[in-house]
Design a protein around this motif. Structure first.
Motif, PDB file in Angstrom:
ATOM      1  N   TYR A 104      -0.006  21.210   8.519  1.00 38.99           N
ATOM      2  CA  TYR A 104      -0.579  20.046   7.849  1.00 38.99           C
ATOM      3  C   TYR A 104      -2.103  20.108   7.790  1.00 38.99           C
ATOM      4  O   TYR A 104      -2.710  19.615   6.827  1.00 38.99           O
ATOM      5  N   ALA A 105      -2.699  20.716   8.772  1.00 36.27           N
ATOM      6  CA  ALA A 105      -4.168  20.848   8.757  1.00 36.27           C
ATOM      7  C   ALA A 105      -4.620  21.576   7.489  1.00 36.27           C
ATOM      8  O   ALA A 105      -5.659  21.243   6.904  1.00 36.27           O
ATOM      9  N   GLY A 106      -3.845  22.576   7.060  1.00 36.19           N
ATOM     10  CA  GLY A 106      -4.177  23.300   5.838  1.00 36.19           C
ATOM     11  C   GLY A 106      -3.713  22.596   4.578  1.00 36.19           C
ATOM     12  O   GLY A 106      -4.229  22.857   3.491  1.00 36.19           O
ATOM     13  N   TRP A 107      -2.744  21.712   4.718  1.00 32.85           N
ATOM     14  CA  TRP A 107      -2.214  20.977   3.561  1.00 32.85           C
ATOM     15  C   TRP A 107      -2.978  19.695   3.262  1.00 32.85           C
ATOM     16  O   TRP A 107      -2.884  19.158   2.154  1.00 32.85           O
ATOM     17  N   GLU A 108      -3.718  19.187   4.237  1.00 29.79           N
ATOM     18  CA  GLU A 108      -4.233  17.820   4.160  1.00 29.79           C
ATOM     19  C   GLU A 108      -5.059  17.563   2.907  1.00 29.79           C
ATOM     20  O   GLU A 108      -4.933  16.519   2.254  1.00 29.79           O
ATOM     21  N   SER A 109      -5.907  18.520   2.538  1.00 25.69           N
ATOM     22  CA  SER A 109      -6.744  18.324   1.357  1.00 25.69           C
ATOM     23  C   SER A 109      -5.885  18.181   0.101  1.00 25.69           C
ATOM     24  O   SER A 109      -6.135  17.299  -0.739  1.00 25.69           O
ATOM     25  N   ALA A 110      -4.853  19.005  -0.016  1.00 24.07           N
ATOM     26  CA  ALA A 110      -3.971  18.936  -1.180  1.00 24.07           C
ATOM     27  C   ALA A 110      -3.173  17.635  -1.187  1.00 24.07           C
ATOM     28  O   ALA A 110      -2.950  17.037  -2.248  1.00 24.07           O
ATOM     29  N   VAL A 111      -2.747  17.175  -0.006  1.00 19.94           N
ATOM     30  CA  VAL A 111      -2.002  15.916   0.075  1.00 19.94           C
ATOM     31  C   VAL A 111      -2.879  14.751  -0.365  1.00 19.94           C
ATOM     32  O   VAL A 111      -2.426  13.846  -1.074  1.00 19.94           O
ATOM     33  N   LYS A 112      -4.154  14.788   0.016  1.00 16.87           N
ATOM     34  CA  LYS A 112      -5.057  13.712  -0.402  1.00 16.87           C
ATOM     35  C   LYS A 112      -5.363  13.769  -1.896  1.00 16.87           C
ATOM     36  O   LYS A 112      -5.667  12.741  -2.508  1.00 16.87           O
ATOM     37  N   ASP A 113      -5.269  14.949  -2.486  1.00 13.52           N
ATOM     38  CA  ASP A 113      -5.386  15.030  -3.948  1.00 13.52           C
ATOM     39  C   ASP A 113      -4.183  14.363  -4.611  1.00 13.52           C
ATOM     40  O   ASP A 113      -4.316  13.742  -5.678  1.00 13.52           O
ATOM     41  N   MET A 114      -3.011  14.510  -3.986  1.00 17.25           N
ATOM     42  CA  MET A 114      -1.805  13.874  -4.508  1.00 17.25           C
ATOM     43  C   MET A 114      -1.873  12.360  -4.352  1.00 17.25           C
ATOM     44  O   MET A 114      -1.414  11.618  -5.224  1.00 17.25           O
ATOM     45  N   ILE A 115      -2.439  11.908  -3.213  1.00 20.35           N
ATOM     46  CA  ILE A 115      -2.427  10.483  -2.855  1.00 20.35           C
ATOM     47  C   ILE A 115      -3.844  10.099  -2.421  1.00 20.35           C
ATOM     48  O   ILE A 115      -4.193  10.101  -1.235  1.00 20.35           O
ATOM     49  N   PRO A 116      -4.728   9.784  -3.355  1.00 21.60           N
ATOM     50  CA  PRO A 116      -6.146   9.576  -3.035  1.00 21.60           C
ATOM     51  C   PRO A 116      -6.417   8.475  -2.018  1.00 21.60           C
ATOM     52  O   PRO A 116      -7.432   8.534  -1.311  1.00 21.60           O
ATOM     53  N   SER A 117      -5.571   7.447  -1.933  1.00 19.31           N
ATOM     54  CA  SER A 117      -5.870   6.354  -0.995  1.00 19.31           C
ATOM     55  C   SER A 117      -5.294   6.589   0.396  1.00 19.31           C
ATOM     56  O   SER A 117      -5.406   5.722   1.264  1.00 19.31           O
ATOM     57  N   LEU A 118      -4.695   7.755   0.629  1.00 22.16           N
ATOM     58  CA  LEU A 118      -4.096   8.054   1.926  1.00 22.16           C
ATOM     59  C   LEU A 118      -5.137   7.919   3.042  1.00 22.16           C
ATOM     60  O   LEU A 118      -6.230   8.482   2.969  1.00 22.16           O
TER      61      LEU A 118
ATOM     62  N   GLN B  28       0.825  -1.205   0.000  1.00 25.07           N
ATOM     63  CA  GLN B  28       0.000   0.000   0.000  1.00 25.07           C
ATOM     64  C   GLN B  28       0.861   1.257   0.000  1.00 25.07           C
ATOM     65  O   GLN B  28       0.486   2.280  -0.591  1.00 25.07           O
ATOM     66  N   GLN B  29       2.026   1.195   0.639  1.00 26.36           N
ATOM     67  CA  GLN B  29       2.930   2.336   0.604  1.00 26.36           C
ATOM     68  C   GLN B  29       3.419   2.597  -0.819  1.00 26.36           C
ATOM     69  O   GLN B  29       3.539   3.752  -1.243  1.00 26.36           O
ATOM     70  N   PHE B  30       3.691   1.525  -1.562  1.00 24.89           N
ATOM     71  CA  PHE B  30       4.114   1.725  -2.943  1.00 24.89           C
ATOM     72  C   PHE B  30       2.964   2.251  -3.794  1.00 24.89           C
ATOM     73  O   PHE B  30       3.187   3.043  -4.730  1.00 24.89           O
ATOM     74  N   HIS B  31       1.745   1.839  -3.483  1.00 29.78           N
ATOM     75  CA  HIS B  31       0.585   2.444  -4.153  1.00 29.78           C
ATOM     76  C   HIS B  31       0.578   3.952  -3.925  1.00 29.78           C
ATOM     77  O   HIS B  31       0.257   4.730  -4.845  1.00 29.78           O
ATOM     78  N   HIS B  32       0.912   4.405  -2.716  1.00 28.13           N
ATOM     79  CA  HIS B  32       0.978   5.848  -2.446  1.00 28.13           C
ATOM     80  C   HIS B  32       2.017   6.515  -3.338  1.00 28.13           C
ATOM     81  O   HIS B  32       1.776   7.608  -3.894  1.00 28.13           O
ATOM     82  N   SER B  33       3.179   5.878  -3.481  1.00 30.53           N
ATOM     83  CA  SER B  33       4.217   6.442  -4.343  1.00 30.53           C
ATOM     84  C   SER B  33       3.732   6.530  -5.784  1.00 30.53           C
ATOM     85  O   SER B  33       3.908   7.565  -6.458  1.00 30.53           O
TER      86      SER B  33
END
Length: 491
Positions: free
Chosen positions: A452-466, A86-91
Motif C-alpha cells: 500500500y505504501a507504493g499504491w497510496e499515490s495512485a489510490v489518492k488519484d482515484m479518490i482525491p478526498s481520501l 463522505q464514503q459515498f463521495h469516495h465511491s
C-alpha cells in the motif's frame, strides 16, 4: 494433502459489487497479478448486487432516517450520516476516475440523478423531519437540503404522494435534489468485464467448497457445477465477498478473527410498477419512518428505479424471515452456521431481539391486502392491478460478541481479516454496495500494508478526498462534487 493444480495471486469469491470493486482496483494497482473470480451462479451480480434485489439508493445519508438518530432531548446525531455521506463521495470519485480512464463508458447505464426525500407523518413525524433538516442544513455536506410542510409545495414536489389528499393532514418532508439511483448489477458486470479484459479469469457456475491454510497462502477446493469436476487452486490472498455465503466460508477458514460471528437473515418483498403515468408523477426516492421493532433495512420507501434505461417505481420492503443466507440458498443455511464458538452470541442476540423476530414473522404472514394498505401512507389512491410483487435479496445481518451483552445484532457491514492479511471476508448488509469503494480501500491498507505504501499515490488519484474531511473543506467539496456530477452525467 494433494498439491493445488494451479497457483494464482488473488482469488475473489463471489461475483458481486465487492469482488468487482476490489478486482478493478487491484487490476490497476498491480497489473502483473494473476486474479481469479469464482461465482456460484450462472451469471455475475445475480444476488445482492442485482438491481431488483436491493433499493439502489446510492446510500449517502440524504434521506435514510436511521442514519440520523434523535436523542431524548430531541437533538439529531449526524456522525453516522456524515461518515456514510463522505464514503459515498469516495465511491462517486472512484467511478468518475474509471469514466475518465475509459473503464466505464456510459455512466447512465449504472447511475442516474434522483431526488432523495425524507418523510414524516403527523405532528411528531413532521417535527422530527424539521429538526433533522435544521441540523443537517448547517453541515456543508447537506447544505442543499430543502424542507416544507406546506401541502401545495409537497404536491408540487411529489404529485403522486400528495396531490388530492384531504384537508387537515400534517406531513413534513425534506429534499435534496442531488441524490442518485444506482444499478449495482450493471456496474458490477462492467467492472468484471474490465478485469477479465486485463487478464483475470472470471468463472461462473463454480463454487468454492473448502479452503485450507498453505505455507504461502491458501488452497481452495473449487467445484465446476456444470461438469461436476473438482480442482484445487492455490492463492496468496483470498477475498470472500459472497454476500450471505461469506459466513460459512469464513468459518471453514478457521481463522481466529472469525470466531464468534453469526448471521441473522432477513428476507424482503417489494411492490413494483412500470406504469408510465405513475412513474411520471414520482421522480424521487422517499424514505419514511420505521415501524416499531422493525430493522433499519425495513424502513418503508417509495423509489424511482432506473434499470436498463427504463424508469420504474418500487415500494417496500415488506420484511420477513427465512433461514436462507442467499436468495438462492438453502433452508439449512442458518442452522448449519451454528458453531460452539458462536452459539452463546446467537442465543444472546435471540434473547434481546424477540420483538424483532415477532415483527418479522408478522410481516411474513401479512396478506396482500395488508401490504397494499401499508402503501396507502405513501400513495392515497392505489390500483393493485398496476403493481406486482417481487422477491428482494436476502440480507444477513452480523451477530457478534459483546463484552456486556454477550452478543449483539449489528446493522451494517464488517470486514474481517486474518492477522497475516492473507484472507478477508465481508459480512453484513446496508449501506454495503454504496460504500464498496471505501471498504475495499480499507482492505488494501489492512491486508497489503507493504504494497500500500507504493499504491497510496495512485489510490489518492482515484479518490482525491481520501483522508480529508469534506465537511471541513467546502472548497474541495464543491470542486469534487462538480467534477463527479459532470463526469457521471448527473447534471
Amino acid at each position: 494433502m494433494p498439491s493445488p493444480q494451479e497457483k494464482v495471486d488473488v482469488v475473489l469469491i463471489g461475483g458481486g459489487i465487492m469482488s468487482a470493486t476490489l478486482g478493478a482496483m487491484l487490476t490497476e494497482l498491480q497489473p502483473d497479478w494473476d486474479i481469479r473470480v469464482y461465482e456460484k451462479l450462472d451469471y455475475v451480480a445475480t444476488e445482492s448486487s442485482d438491481p431488483w434485489n436491493n433499493a439502489g439508493t446510492g446510500h449517502a445519508a440524504l434521506c435514510e432516517l436511521n442514519y440520523t438518530p434523535e436523542d431524548s432531548n430531541g437533538d439529531i446525531d449526524l456522525e453516522k450520516a456524515s461518515t456514510i455521506n463522505q464514503q459515498f463521495h469516495h465511491s462517486r470519485q472512484y467511478w468518475s476516475h474509471l469514466v475518465d480512464t475509459g473503464v466505464l463508458t456510459d455512466p447512465k447505464s449504472f447511475i442516474n440523478p434522483i431526488a432523495h426525500v425524507s418523510y414524516g407523518r403527523g405532528d411528531k413525524g413532521r417535527d422530527y423531519i424539521k429538526r433533522r433538516y435544521e441540523t443537517m442544513v448547517r453541515n456543508p455536506l447537506f447544505a442543499e437540503m430543502e424542507y416544507t410542510d406546506d401541502p401545495a409545495t409537497q404536491a408540487e414536489w411529489l404529485p403522486l404522494m400528495f396531490e388530492g389528499r384531504g384537508p387537515g393532514q400534517v406531513n413534513g418532508i425534506s429534499r435534496i435534489k442531488q441524490g442518485t439511483d444506482v444499478d449495482f448489477g450493471s456496474l458490477t458486470g462492467q467492472l468484471l468485464s474490465y478485469v477479465a479484459d486485463k487478464g483475470a479469469t472470471v468463472r461462473t457456475s463454480h463454487q468454492v467448497t473448502d479452503l485450507e491454510r498453505a505455507s504461502d497462502g491458501w488452497t481452495l477446493t473449487v467445484k465446476d457445477l456444470l461438469s461436476h469436476e473438482t480442482h484445487r487452486i492455490g492463492a496468496r490472498f483470498v477475498f470472500v465477498g459472497a454476500g450471505g455465503g461469506a459466513l460459512p466460508l469464513l468459518q471453514k477458514s478457521g481463522i481466529p478473527e472469525g470466531r464468534g460471528y453469526g448471521g441473522f437473515p432477513v428476507s424482503g418483498i417489494f411492490l413494483r410498477t412500470g406504469n408510465e403515468d405513475l412513474v411520471a408523477r414520482h421522480q424521487a426516492k422517499v424514505y419514511g419512518q420505521a415501524a416499531q421493532g422493525a430493522p433499519p433495512m425495513s424502513v418503508p420507501h417509495l423509489d424511482t428505479r432506473v434499470v436498463d434505461g427504463k424508469d420504474y417505481l418500487m415500494f417496500g420492503p415488506y420484511a420477513g424471515f427465512s433461514p436462507k443466507f442467499l436468495k438462492k440458498g438453502r433452508f439449512t443455511d442458518l442452522p448449519f452456521s451454528v458453531r460452539g464458538n458462536n452459539l452463546a452470541t446467537m442465543l444472546n442476540v435471540a434473547k434481546d431481539n424477540t420483538d424483532l423476530v415477532t415483527y418479522l414473522l408478522g410481516e411474513l404472514a401479512a396478506t396482500k391486502k395488508a401490504r397494499f394498505e401499508a402503501m396507502h401512507q405513501f400513495i392515497p389512491s392505489i390500483d393493485p392491478s398496476d403493481w406486482e410483487f417481487i422477491q428482494a435479496g436476502q440480507r444477513v445481518q452480523v451477530m457478534k460478541k459483546d463484552p456486556k451483552k454477550g452478543g449483539v445484532l449489528q446493522f451494517g457491514t464488517e470486514l474481517i481479516s486474518s492477522a497475516d492479511g492473507s484472507i478477508a471476508a465481508l459480512l453484513g448488509a446496508s449501506p454495503g454496495a454504496s460504500t464498496a469503494v471505501p471498504i475495499m480501500v480499507n482492505l488494501l491498507k489492512t491486508c497489503f500494508p507493504r504494497q500500500y505504501a507504493g499504491w497510496e499515490s495512485a489510490v489518492k488519484d482515484m479518490i482525491p478526498s481520501l483522508g480529508r474531511d469534506l465537511a471541513d473543506d467546502e472548497t474541495l467539496l464543491k470542486e469534487l462534487t462538480e467534477y463527479t456530477d459532470r463526469t457521471l452525467q448527473l447534471i
